[in-house]
Design an enzyme around this catalytic site. Structure first.
Site, short mmCIF file in Angstrom:
data_model
loop_
_atom_site.label_atom_id
_atom_site.label_comp_id
_atom_site.label_asym_id
_atom_site.label_seq_id
_atom_site.Cartn_x
_atom_site.Cartn_y
_atom_site.Cartn_z
N HIS A 97 -3.09 23.18 -27.95
CA HIS A 97 -2.48 23.19 -29.21
C HIS A 97 -2.38 24.63 -29.81
O HIS A 97 -2.41 24.59 -31.04
CB HIS A 97 -2.98 22.17 -30.10
CG HIS A 97 -2.58 20.80 -29.47
ND1 HIS A 97 -1.45 20.03 -29.69
CD2 HIS A 97 -3.32 20.08 -28.57
CE1 HIS A 97 -1.40 19.03 -29.15
NE2 HIS A 97 -2.44 18.70 -28.24
N TYR B 48 2.43 14.61 -31.16
CA TYR B 48 2.32 15.93 -30.75
C TYR B 48 3.41 16.63 -31.91
O TYR B 48 3.04 17.87 -32.25
CB TYR B 48 3.00 16.26 -29.50
CG TYR B 48 3.10 17.54 -28.91
CD1 TYR B 48 1.97 17.96 -28.23
CD2 TYR B 48 4.28 18.34 -29.21
CE1 TYR B 48 1.91 19.32 -27.76
CE2 TYR B 48 4.25 19.68 -28.80
CZ TYR B 48 3.05 20.14 -28.03
OH TYR B 48 3.15 21.38 -27.63
N ASP C 108 -0.36 27.23 -28.09
CA ASP C 108 0.92 27.74 -27.65
C ASP C 108 2.00 27.80 -28.57
O ASP C 108 2.64 29.12 -28.85
CB ASP C 108 1.12 27.19 -26.30
CG ASP C 108 1.69 25.83 -26.13
OD1 ASP C 108 1.56 25.18 -27.24
OD2 ASP C 108 2.25 25.36 -24.88
N SER D 231 3.58 17.22 -15.24
CA SER D 231 4.31 16.93 -14.00
C SER D 231 5.89 17.24 -14.62
O SER D 231 6.89 17.71 -13.63
CB SER D 231 4.35 15.37 -13.67
OG SER D 231 4.34 14.86 -15.00
N SER D 232 6.09 17.13 -15.83
CA SER D 232 7.50 17.48 -16.32
C SER D 232 7.90 19.20 -16.29
O SER D 232 8.95 19.20 -15.94
CB SER D 232 7.86 16.93 -17.64
OG SER D 232 6.97 17.61 -18.69
N ASP E 47 3.00 25.32 -20.50
CA ASP E 47 3.05 24.63 -19.23
C ASP E 47 4.14 25.07 -18.19
O ASP E 47 3.92 25.35 -17.14
CB ASP E 47 3.60 23.06 -19.46
CG ASP E 47 2.28 22.39 -20.28
OD1 ASP E 47 1.39 22.98 -20.51
OD2 ASP E 47 2.80 21.27 -21.06
C1 GLA Z 1 1.25 19.82 -24.01
C2 GLA Z 1 2.57 20.98 -24.46
C3 GLA Z 1 2.18 22.39 -24.27
C4 GLA Z 1 0.87 22.33 -25.02
C5 GLA Z 1 -0.26 21.47 -24.74
C6 GLA Z 1 -1.47 21.68 -25.93
O1 GLA Z 1 0.93 20.17 -22.68
O2 GLA Z 1 3.43 20.65 -23.20
O3 GLA Z 1 3.18 23.30 -24.83
O4 GLA Z 1 1.13 22.40 -26.34
O5 GLA Z 1 0.41 20.00 -24.63
O6 GLA Z 1 -2.07 22.65 -25.49
#
Ligand code: GLA
Length: 376
Positions: free
Chosen positions: A37, A223, A39, A128-129, A174
């Site tokens: 959390h 989120y 990025d 996975s996405s 990710d």
């Molecule tokens: C998910 C989001 C990422 C990041 C993480 C938490 O994976 O896709 O961008 O914010 O949560 O670190």
């Protein structure tokens, strides 16, 4: 490279289209070692790519896209590139999004027949996405004869696909982890300028992922809410992002108490990630582990994205590992996976002990070894 996802994609392609594919692209999932959390606050993150991921077998097809998803019971999608449909809440949204958005980032999208297959558990925080997005980006690039699609362009197209076609206001970790990751290395990514440093995992370390088996629910709303709270904090502090804030500034500021807790986590987590990268490069497992444990406490208490079942699993792993390593939730949270780092010699005994404990409590124990050097 993952043979089984590639082979599954090739087989699905042959079965569905009655011909051999011209190529098979692959992109890995990731586990985040530390930096969650942060990025989307321009912070530092330290993910590593997995052997598991998504493969896309492809062959050229004029101006049409025709797709089959072997893991989604052989569901299909087809459209003309001049008329790409909108999202539909399924895997098709990612295909349509990437096809529509890649050209915005200078990546040509030719028509293709394609078959998708993966071997990552979905909804467990292992991306996975993102691996689907980057595998599609690589397949389209291969079909366009583009031998060197930039990791940043592919990752940004993937992130935009999440925002505009999946409704998740995610950061870029990710997609960058999948597009830029090197096997056996952690990727220290600075989300402010997207610079990347690859740090080799020491031979005597092991990285274990264990599923909490809590399916993530209501994740997207929570989120997006966390993201808004961070933006509120940055705005109140008069900053472009929380990356610009120091921990003193946040502690002394007058902020809504919830917003302040979120901001504290973000600022301290980026500091922890910086320290953890130093420990990793120096092979300091005890130092690295202690920082992982602190990160979990912060995600649980300040950012409030953990889950009781995840907390219990983390505590069990921390107890088994002792001072020679650490454990934390990983990824977006609200269930999903836990990551543990320990000596590679401790890996087998730790897995056995955990299996025994969880069996006694009638809990499943699905574990993936993400990295293990010598001495296992
Ligand atoms: C998910 C989001 C990422 C990041 C993480 C938490 O994976 O896709 O961008 O914010 O949560 O670190």
């Amino acid at each position: 490279m993952n043979i089984s996802a590639r082979e599954k994609a090739r087989e699905a392609f042959v079965t569905h289209f009655g011909e051999e594919p011209q190529g098979v692209a692959f992109a890995p999932g990731r586990v985040n070692l530390i930096g969650d959390h942060v990025d989307y606050n321009d912070g530092l993150v330290l993910p590593m790519p997995l052997a598991q991921g998504t493969a896309v077998a492809w062959a050229p097809a004029g101006q049409e896209v025709e797709a089959i998803a072997s893991d989604a019971s052989g569901e299909t999608d087809s459209f003309r590139l001049s008329d790409i449909p909108g999202p539909d809440g399924s895997w098709r949204s990612y295909l349509r999004g990437m096809a529509a958005i890649m050209p915005e980032f200078g990546l040509p999208v030719p028509g293709m027949r394609l078959a998708i297959a993966g071997d990552l558990p979905r909804g467990t925080g292992l991306s996975s996405s993102a691996s689907l997005e980057i595998a599609l980006a690589r397949a389209f690039a291969q079909a366009a004869g583009n031998k060197n699609p930039g990791a940043v362009a592919m990752a940004q197209a993937g992130q935009q696909t999440e925002h505009r076609y999946a409704g998740v206001q995610c950061g870029i970790m990710d997609q960058m982890a999948s597009a830029a990751g090197i096997s056996g290395h952690a990727t220290l990514l600075d989300c402010r300028d997207l610079s990347v440093e690859h740090i080799a995992l020491p031979d005597d370390w092991a990285v274990l992922i264990v599923q909490s088996n809590v399916t993530r629910g209501l994740v997207d709303g929570e989120y997006n809410l966390r993201r808004q709270q961070c933006e509120t904090a940055a705005k109140a502090l008069g900053l472009a992002s929380l990356r610009e804030a120091g921990s003193k500034l946040v502690t002394q500021a007058t902020l809504d108490p919830v917003v302040k807790r979120r901001a504290r986590h973000v600022v301290e987590e980026t500091d922890r990630t910086r320290q953890a990268a130093i420990c990793l490069a120096a092979g300091d497992l005890s130092g690295f582990g202690a920082i992982l444990n602190q990160s979990h406490a912060s995600l649980r208490d300040l950012f409030e994205v953990s889950h009781p079942a995840v907390d219990n699993l983390v505590t069990d792993l921390q107890t088994l590992i002792g001072g020679r390593g650490g454990a934390r939730m990983t990824g977006g949270g609200f269930g999903g996976a836990v990551v543990a780092v320990m000596e590679s010699a401790a890996l087998d005994p730790a897995i056995q002990a955990l299996q025994q404990q969880r069996r006694a409590a009638a809990l499943p124990c699905d574990a993936i070894i993400a990295w293990s050097g010598r001495a296992t």
